[in-house]
Motif scaffolding. Structure first.
Motif: not given
Length: 410
Positions: A183-187
């Motif tokens: 989720s951190s990378v997928l905003n």
């Protein structure tokens, strides 16, 4: 010294400076590449996105910036004019032109690159912080980001950077590669709901002593910063690349929701592997993703089926938890994956399902989406948790849609 916006008449002096320092800029080694850069500079001049500092009509430093991408694109100062404030004059003007309510980015040299000392110090002086390791022009660089004032992501990235430094220090002789995914990378990170997913793959086996330090690292960081809400959110595995690829036993450090431990195995399902190959970012070390393969559709299908069976089994009744809402989002993402063979964020999947009228109870999916987007706002809301407790029926009705999709795609 005085700052000016570039004009076409500056191009010869401008390119003379660039040619002088071109060995500090990968991609400008040949005359052909210099000619290409000249054309780019003229385009930026035409958009008033090229600035320079002059002394006695001689160009001392130049910068290109992009309003459209909200980024600093190129900065160069002549050797004889360094440490005279030229770069700061250029930075001040560029930042006046960029949108500080959004992230401003720049690419520069990595920490272990001798060319990186001066530019990294400059960007850090202006509040930029380290972000992903990247490659540009086949050269290893690092992204730096200036976050808006009060941005949650800035605090999260600072916690990520601390964690990476601690892990890489402990594993300094094991040649670790550290990835951020999920989720951190997928905003789609939501404080109070989401995890910060990392994967550490090493060339050499983690020693017993190192494993003992790593297994207690989350608690050690929390002791230093007890009010930091991110350290407890880190989850993932640390093991050798060879064991990760072969799925053979290894000394593994595992961080999870239920705690941390030293174990002998760790592997990804196809969803995690798809995110690792397709959207993860490198935080430390060399990039080994070329050794990984994106999962085949039959692998994604098998894991969607597993998710479906888990929801059927365990969501016959729901508790007073955010996880009840999460089931609806998981179903939406599973349907999306079956139709496209791709993985997207849970929030994006729920929005897609609503747009395509896939959920029999759209109001319930809208509520789940609302809670996902504003989890901290609802963490003490009794009415929301009462709602969650009676969420089993809409989950099962949405699971019927997933069941039919599994039949169609089989």
């Amino acid at each position: 010294m005085q700052l000016f916006y570039g004009v076409p008449e500056d191009i010869e002096q401008w390119m003379s400076l660039v040619t002088q320092v071109r060995w500090n800029f990968p991609g400008l080694e040949t005359q052909e590449k210099l000619n290409e850069h000249r054309a780019i500079v003229l385009k930026f001049i035409g958009k008033r996105q090229a600035i320079c500092v002059k002394e006695k009509n001689e160009i001392a430093g130049v910068m290109l910036f992009s309003r459209g991408h909200n980024m600093i694109c190129c900065l160069a100062v002549s050797p004889e004019n360094r440490r005279r404030g030229v770069a700061s004059m250029l930075m001040d003007e560029a930042l006046r032109n960029l949108d500080k309510t959004k992230e401003i980015s720049v690419s520069t040299f990595r920490a272990d690159d001798i060319k990186g000392s001066a530019p990294r110090s400059l960007y850090e002086k202006y509040g930029f912080i380290e972000d992903a390791l990247i490659e540009e022009m086949d050269y290893p660089n690092q992204k730096y980001v200036l976050h808006p004032v009060g941005a949650e992501r800035k605090n999260r990235q600072l916690a990520i950077n601390i964690t990476v430094r601690e892990i890489s220090s402990i594993l300094s002789d094991c040649e670790p590669s550290i990835y951020l995914y999920g989720s951190s990378v997928l905003n789609d990170y939501r404080l109070g709901w989401s995890d910060i997913d990392i994967l550490v793959l090493t060339e050499k086996q983690i020693s017993e002593k190192q494993a003992k330090k790593l297994v207690l690292l989350r608690q050690a960081m929390l002791i230093k910063e007890p009010d930091n809400p991110y350290f407890r959110s880190f989850e993932g595995g640390m093991l050798t690349l060879s064991a990760f690829l072969s799925k053979k036993p290894d000394r593994v450090v595992y961080w999870g929701t239920s705690g941390e431990r030293i174990t002998d195995g760790y592997s990804f399902d196809s969803f995690g592997l798809a995110e690792l190959v397709g959207s993860s970012v490198l935080l430390y070390g060399k990039d080994i993703r070329t050794e990984l393969k994106y999962p085949a559709f039959y692998e994604l299908y098998a894991d969607v089926k597993y998710h479906y069976e888990t929801i059927r089994k365990y969501a016959q009744s729901t508790g007073r938890s955010f996880y009840s809402f999460g089931c609806m989002l998981d179903i939406a993402r599973c349907i999306y994956t079956l139709r496209t063979g791709k993985i997207i964020a849970k929030t994006e999947a729920a929005e897609w399902a609503l747009e395509n009228n896939l959920c029999p109870d759209p109001t319930d999916l809208e509520t789940a989406l609302k809670v996902r987007k504003n989890s901290m706002e609802y963490k003490d809301d009794k009415a929301i948790f009462d709602y969650a407790e009676a969420f089993a029926e809409p989950i099962q009705r949405f699971a019927d849609v997933l069941e039919n999709e599994l039949k169609v795609r089989k």
